[in-house]
Motif scaffolding. Structure first.
Motif, PDB file in Angstrom:
ATOM      1  N   ILE A   1       1.258  -1.531  -0.099  1.00  0.00           N
ATOM      2  CA  ILE A   1      -0.047   0.463   0.259  1.00  0.00           C
ATOM      3  C   ILE A   1       1.091   1.190  -0.154  1.00  0.00           C
ATOM      4  N   VAL A   2       0.454   2.465  -0.881  1.00  0.00           N
ATOM      5  CA  VAL A   2       1.567   3.160  -0.906  1.00  0.00           C
ATOM      6  C   VAL A   2       0.955   5.189  -0.954  1.00  0.00           C
ATOM      7  N   GLU A   3       0.918   5.305  -1.234  1.00  0.00           N
ATOM      8  CA  GLU A   3       0.625   6.878  -0.980  1.00  0.00           C
ATOM      9  C   GLU A   3       1.143   7.935  -2.707  1.00  0.00           C
ATOM     10  N   ARG A   4       2.812   7.582  -2.378  1.00  0.00           N
ATOM     11  CA  ARG A   4       2.775   8.051  -3.907  1.00  0.00           C
ATOM     12  C   ARG A   4       3.367   6.935  -4.738  1.00  0.00           C
ATOM     13  N   ILE A   5       3.305   7.334  -6.382  1.00  0.00           N
ATOM     14  CA  ILE A   5       3.748   6.256  -6.854  1.00  0.00           C
ATOM     15  C   ILE A   5       4.980   7.320  -8.278  1.00  0.00           C
ATOM     16  N   ASP A   6       6.219   6.647  -8.286  1.00  0.00           N
ATOM     17  CA  ASP A   6       6.455   6.729  -9.565  1.00  0.00           C
ATOM     18  C   ASP A   6       6.443   6.541 -11.096  1.00  0.00           C
ATOM     19  N   ILE A   7       6.602   7.873 -11.674  1.00  0.00           N
ATOM     20  CA  ILE A   7       5.467   7.211 -12.879  1.00  0.00           C
ATOM     21  C   ILE A   7       6.051   6.708 -14.068  1.00  0.00           C
ATOM     22  N   LYS A   8       7.385   6.023 -13.777  1.00  0.00           N
ATOM     23  CA  LYS A   8       7.928   4.857 -14.607  1.00  0.00           C
ATOM     24  C   LYS A   8       6.724   3.560 -13.651  1.00  0.00           C
ATOM     25  N   ARG A   9       6.118   3.610 -12.495  1.00  0.00           N
ATOM     26  CA  ARG A   9       5.888   1.692 -12.118  1.00  0.00           C
ATOM     27  C   ARG A   9       4.237   1.828 -12.393  1.00  0.00           C
ATOM     28  N   LYS A  10       3.181   0.969 -12.392  1.00  0.00           N
ATOM     29  CA  LYS A  10       2.637   0.874 -12.614  1.00  0.00           C
ATOM     30  C   LYS A  10       1.880   1.079 -11.557  1.00  0.00           C
TER      31      LYS A  10
END
Length: 433
Positions: A299-308
């Motif tokens: 579970i995350v709140e921040r996602i790098d745009i290189k990841r799904k």
């Protein structure tokens, strides 16, 4: 103050709670004695910050406190803040509806205000009579008003009712005519509160276009208060963020909207419900949890745009033999609906599902989205006939980031940049002879 239309200096407004008027006779005498000696209002010292969620120890509350900013001539300035932040109080002081407790304002030019439905209209007068009345209040001659009359009526779209007393108008007709009067009678400063929300979508679009026109083409100043983030972003280059009666930040509108949304809504990577009776749904299906997950199912709140990006929701089927499908909606911090998707394969198969607990995950490529805070809504619905069983509009939120490092997905083009979606597409360059 050559190119400054409005200057606000240390503005404050103190209210007494629970009473009509300023308080007791002794309070009024104390205030008067302080004014005669050139002293500060003695009750201003015990005034508290305007926080609606907490119980204070004083009957005096600062609706505004130490507010200072300048508005340039021809600028469209947005004012943003939660309910109770002091937005309407500020506009009422600028419009001279009420007087400030402390500080002062300097205004260059005539002001036309649209603070609430029917502002400045006499209900017993007709639309025609109210147009001339408002023009006279602004200091215009009858000939000047008459020259603008046809434009006002045409813009408002109430020509059939122009000789009818406005007390018989609907709220939408009221706003249409009131805005047209304010916008076409050529005030140097136009102040517009949230009142435009009463109008329909087509009229709101006309109003926004008119405000942009009077600013850019006529050099007039506009102060615009709205909770419509998309409208603010389109109309205002700069905005003021108010919180509990104070100026929290003044910056470009996109930065202000980001700060406002982040502070009030923030990233929330998961949401769950422990009690079936409180969870979204009905007697057929209940939502148990919604989460934003990465490729490792954390579970995350921040996602790098290189990841799904995974949107995972768990639900309980209470009755067997049900046929349904799932959907997700994603919105950016301006409230723009970016993505709407549902499980087409599940919908086409129409497989009957047994009772039990199920988890569904939809995967979205990160590089499709622009950086910033996004909000997710989830839904479960049946087909034939179509019926929404549950819809949790603001279930979770997350922030899309593109770290400014050597391996940035977009090279130098990171951070705030135009476009509601920003996919990394394939580009082919061909050399032609």
């Amino acid at each position: 103050m050559s190119n400054i239309a409005i200057r606000v200096e240390n503005l404050g407004k103190l209210y007494r709670l629970g009473e009509i008027g300023t308080g007791t006779l002794s309070h009024d005498l104390n205030r008067a004695w302080a004014r005669l000696r050139g002293k500060e209002d003695p009750f201003a010292k015990i005034g508290e910050t305007n926080d609606r969620a907490t119980k204070g120890s004083s009957d005096y509350v600062w609706s505004l406190k130490d507010v200072s900013f300048d508005v340039k001539q021809g600028e469209v300035l947005g004012i943003i803040g939660r309910n109770g932040a002091g937005k309407s109080t500020l506009l009422k002081i600028l419009s001279k509806v009420t007087a400030p407790t402390t500080g002062r304002i300097k205004v260059k030019g005539r002001i036309a205000s649209l603070l609430e439905v029917g502002t400045g209209f006499h209900p017993e007068l007709t639309g025609r009579e109210n147009i001339f009345l408002n023009g006279a209040i602004l200091g215009m001659t009858k000939a000047e008003i008459r020259s603008k009359f046809d434009e006002i009526v045409d813009f408002s779209g109430v020509e059939r009712y122009i000789d009818t007393p406005v007390k018989r108008y609907s709220s939408g007709m009221y706003v249409r005519l009131a805005f047209a009067v304010a916008a076409f009678l050529e005030p140097e400063i136009l102040i517009v509160d949230e009142v435009l929300a009463v109008g329909d979508a087509e009229f709101q679009k006309k109003c926004l276009g008119r405000m942009k026109h009077v600013s850019v083409n006529d050099g007039r100043t506009v102060l615009f208060v709205s909770h419509n983030m998309e409208a603010l972003n389109r109309l205002c280059d700069r905005s003021v963020l108010l919180a509990q009666g104070r100026v929290e930040k003044i910056a470009d509108t996109d930065t202000i909207i980001g700060s406002y949304v982040q502070k009030n809504f923030g990233s929330r990577g998961t949401m769950s419900w422990s009690d079936d009776n409180d969870s979204p749904g009905n007697d057929i299906i209940r939502l148990l949890s919604v989460s934003i997950i990465n490729e490792g199912h954390d579970i995350v709140e921040r996602i790098d745009i290189k990841r799904k990006i995974g949107i995972s929701f768990t639900y309980k089927v209470l009755k067997p033999g049900q046929r349904f499908t799932h959907g997700v909606n994603i919105y950016n911090h301006h409230g723009v609906h970016l993505i709407s998707s549902h499980d087409v394969e599940q919908a086409n198969k129409q497989i009957a599902v047994a009772t039990g607990v199920y988890t569904t995950t939809v995967w979205i490529p990160g590089d499709l989205l622009a950086e910033g805070l996004l909000t997710v809504g989830v839904a479960i619905m049946k087909y034939e006939p179509f019926e929404v069983w549950l819809h949790e509009e603001n279930a979770v939120s997350f922030t899309v980031i593109d770290p400014i490092t050597g391996d940035s997905a977009r090279g130098y083009y990171t951070g705030s940049f135009p476009g509601v979606v920003r996919p990394l597409l394939q580009w082919d360059a061909v050399v032609e002879e």
